[in-house]
Design a protein around this motif. Structure first.
Motif, PDB file in Angstrom:
ATOM      1  N   ARG A  66      25.982  -7.796 -31.764  1.00  0.00           N
ATOM      2  CA  ARG A  66      25.077  -7.084 -30.865  1.00  0.00           C
ATOM      3  C   ARG A  66      23.908  -7.980 -30.436  1.00  0.00           C
ATOM      4  O   ARG A  66      23.516  -7.981 -29.270  1.00  0.00           O
ATOM      5  N   ALA A  67      23.376  -8.743 -31.374  1.00  0.00           N
ATOM      6  CA  ALA A  67      22.270  -9.650 -31.045  1.00  0.00           C
ATOM      7  C   ALA A  67      22.728 -10.718 -30.064  1.00  0.00           C
ATOM      8  O   ALA A  67      22.002 -11.070 -29.125  1.00  0.00           O
TER       9      ALA A  67
ATOM     10  N   ASP B 118      23.040  -9.100 -26.649  1.00  0.00           N
ATOM     11  CA  ASP B 118      21.708  -8.908 -26.064  1.00  0.00           C
ATOM     12  C   ASP B 118      21.155 -10.228 -25.532  1.00  0.00           C
ATOM     13  O   ASP B 118      20.590 -10.286 -24.443  1.00  0.00           O
ATOM     14  N   PHE B 119      21.322 -11.299 -26.304  1.00  0.00           N
ATOM     15  CA  PHE B 119      20.832 -12.605 -25.901  1.00  0.00           C
ATOM     16  C   PHE B 119      21.549 -13.083 -24.632  1.00  0.00           C
ATOM     17  O   PHE B 119      20.921 -13.608 -23.709  1.00  0.00           O
TER      18      PHE B 119
ATOM     19  N   GLN C 231      22.902 -11.216 -22.362  1.00  0.00           N
ATOM     20  CA  GLN C 231      22.449 -10.381 -21.247  1.00  0.00           C
ATOM     21  C   GLN C 231      21.088 -10.863 -20.737  1.00  0.00           C
ATOM     22  O   GLN C 231      20.873 -10.945 -19.519  1.00  0.00           O
ATOM     23  N   ILE C 232      20.204 -11.226 -21.630  1.00  0.00           N
ATOM     24  CA  ILE C 232      18.891 -11.738 -21.221  1.00  0.00           C
ATOM     25  C   ILE C 232      19.052 -13.060 -20.478  1.00  0.00           C
ATOM     26  O   ILE C 232      18.415 -13.280 -19.440  1.00  0.00           O
TER      27      ILE C 232
END
Length: 148
Positions: free
Chosen positions: A129-130, A133-134, A136-137
């Motif tokens: 998940r991290a 998220d990374f 996506q950023i």
């Protein structure tokens, strides 16, 4: 056999605590590769692993080796051996750190920055998940034209 010559007492103590006998390997009751696999998985506080960490000859040899060049972060902690009492103790340490920061700030002219929390175990799902998220950023920043 050098392993037994150097660390036989420690190995015997660890196996005895687990209800096994080192002599079973000499008698052929248990296979030798099993002993090697078990020794690798003993916790750091076991007699054998502790003896390895405190062995001066091994320490000298490791000190002469070149440290790894990658600046990668250490691998995340696995949840193995992290039971409720261990997690509560980690929480107590974090609360104590915050108390130290508060007291230090009270006697200082400026606020003291927070102390980092103690590391916690991380699951593969949390790591995935991290990473998502990374990614996506990074994707958003790339679309906005920000160089990385």
């Amino acid at each position: 056999m050098r392993l037994i010559d150097d660390f036989g007492e420690e190995i015997e103590a660890d196996l005895f605590e687990r209800g096994w006998d080192l002599l079973d390997y000499f008698r052929g009751v248990r296979p030798w590769p099993q002993l090697v696999r078990l020794l690798r998985r003993l916790p750091m506080w076991s007699h054998y692993q502790s003896a390895l960490l405190m062995d001066p000859e091994l320490g000298e040899r490791r000190a002469r080796e070149e440290p790894p060049e990658d600046d990668a972060a250490p691998p995340p902690l696995a949840p193995l051996h992290y039971d409720l009492p261990a997690l509560l103790m980690l929480r107590q340490i974090d609360v104590t750190k915050e108390l130290i920061r508060t007291v230090a700030s009270a006697f200082s002219t400026h606020a003291v920055p927070p102390l980092p929390p103690e590391p916690r175990p991380t699951t593969a799902e949390a790591l995935a998940r991290a990473r998502a998220d990374f990614d996506q950023i990074r994707d958003v920043l790339t679309r906005l034209g920000v160089q990385q």
